[in-house]
Design a protein around this motif. Structure first.
Motif, PDB file in Angstrom:
ATOM      1  N   PRO A  76       0.794  -1.229   0.000  1.00 42.95           N
ATOM      2  CA  PRO A  76       0.000   0.000   0.000  1.00 42.95           C
ATOM      3  C   PRO A  76       0.828   1.282   0.000  1.00 42.95           C
ATOM      4  O   PRO A  76       0.493   2.231  -0.707  1.00 42.95           O
ATOM      5  CB  PRO A  76      -0.842  -0.115   1.272  1.00 42.95           C
ATOM      6  CG  PRO A  76      -0.905  -1.567   1.550  1.00 42.95           C
ATOM      7  CD  PRO A  76       0.395  -2.134   1.070  1.00 42.95           C
ATOM      8  N   GLU A  77       1.889   1.318   0.773  1.00 39.83           N
ATOM      9  CA  GLU A  77       2.689   2.551   0.843  1.00 39.83           C
ATOM     10  C   GLU A  77       3.334   2.876  -0.504  1.00 39.83           C
ATOM     11  O   GLU A  77       3.437   4.043  -0.881  1.00 39.83           O
ATOM     12  CB  GLU A  77       3.740   2.447   1.952  1.00 39.83           C
ATOM     13  CG  GLU A  77       3.154   2.233   3.350  1.00 39.83           C
ATOM     14  CD  GLU A  77       2.040   3.211   3.722  1.00 39.83           C
ATOM     15  OE1 GLU A  77       2.166   4.422   3.446  1.00 39.83           O
ATOM     16  OE2 GLU A  77       1.016   2.758   4.281  1.00 39.83           O
ATOM     17  N   GLU A  78       3.756   1.851  -1.235  1.00 43.56           N
ATOM     18  CA  GLU A  78       4.335   2.088  -2.559  1.00 43.56           C
ATOM     19  C   GLU A  78       3.266   2.585  -3.528  1.00 43.56           C
ATOM     20  O   GLU A  78       3.527   3.455  -4.365  1.00 43.56           O
ATOM     21  CB  GLU A  78       4.989   0.820  -3.092  1.00 43.56           C
ATOM     22  CG  GLU A  78       6.237   0.426  -2.326  1.00 43.56           C
ATOM     23  CD  GLU A  78       6.837  -0.873  -2.834  1.00 43.56           C
ATOM     24  OE1 GLU A  78       6.763  -1.142  -4.052  1.00 43.56           O
ATOM     25  OE2 GLU A  78       7.395  -1.621  -2.013  1.00 43.56           O
ATOM     26  N   LEU A  79       2.065   2.029  -3.433  1.00 42.96           N
ATOM     27  CA  LEU A  79       0.975   2.488  -4.290  1.00 42.96           C
ATOM     28  C   LEU A  79       0.580   3.925  -3.957  1.00 42.96           C
ATOM     29  O   LEU A  79       0.292   4.715  -4.853  1.00 42.96           O
ATOM     30  CB  LEU A  79      -0.221   1.540  -4.168  1.00 42.96           C
ATOM     31  CG  LEU A  79       0.038   0.150  -4.769  1.00 42.96           C
ATOM     32  CD1 LEU A  79      -0.961  -0.861  -4.246  1.00 42.96           C
ATOM     33  CD2 LEU A  79       0.012   0.227  -6.287  1.00 42.96           C
ATOM     34  N   LEU A  80       0.584   4.262  -2.672  1.00 47.39           N
ATOM     35  CA  LEU A  80       0.320   5.655  -2.281  1.00 47.39           C
ATOM     36  C   LEU A  80       1.369   6.586  -2.884  1.00 47.39           C
ATOM     37  O   LEU A  80       1.039   7.667  -3.374  1.00 47.39           O
ATOM     38  CB  LEU A  80       0.299   5.792  -0.754  1.00 47.39           C
ATOM     39  CG  LEU A  80      -0.910   5.178  -0.053  1.00 47.39           C
ATOM     40  CD1 LEU A  80      -0.677   5.136   1.458  1.00 47.39           C
ATOM     41  CD2 LEU A  80      -2.183   5.933  -0.390  1.00 47.39           C
TER      42      LEU A  80
END
Length: 117
Positions: free
Chosen positions: A79-83
């Motif tokens: 999720p953090e990479e997608l954010l």
């Protein structure tokens, strides 16, 4: 058997930019057909170069997304990479659901399951 799965289709106002975003998010690439280049206003086919994922067509539409998706993608991911790529968090994983609900830059929801990719 009355039908067989073929491809996925995703609508977008800026289909060129959203195709690039999903390519970066999924490790996909634009599918290049031999011959004439595709006109910019045509749908953009993106594919998994490793051949594991389905072909996705990113289709131009004139309207903004206004309601919840009736169908969505489920992906394994971070999720953090997608954010960092520009997704937004709709709902974090919690005691009720074991996945994150996120949205791409045009608001199309997708679910992210954290696991080694």
């Amino acid at each position: 058997m009355p039908a067989r799965f073929k491809d996925l289709a995703l609508d977008a106002r800026d289909h060129q930019a959203l195709a690039d975003w999903w390519c970066a998010a999924l490790g996909y690439a634009r599918r290049q057909d031999p011959g004439e280049p595709r006109p910019a206003e045509w749908p953009v086919p993106i594919h998994d170069p490793a051949g594991r994922g389905p072909l996705i067509w990113v289709n131009p539409v004139p309207e903004e997304k206004t309601v919840k998706n009736r169908i969505h993608l489920d992906v394994w991911g971070a999720p953090e990479e997608l954010l960092a790529l520009g997704a937004t968090m709709v709902r974090r994983r919690d005691d009720e659901i074991g996945w994150h609900v996120m949205a791409d830059p045009e608001g199309n929801e997708f679910c992210v399951f954290e696991k080694e990719r």
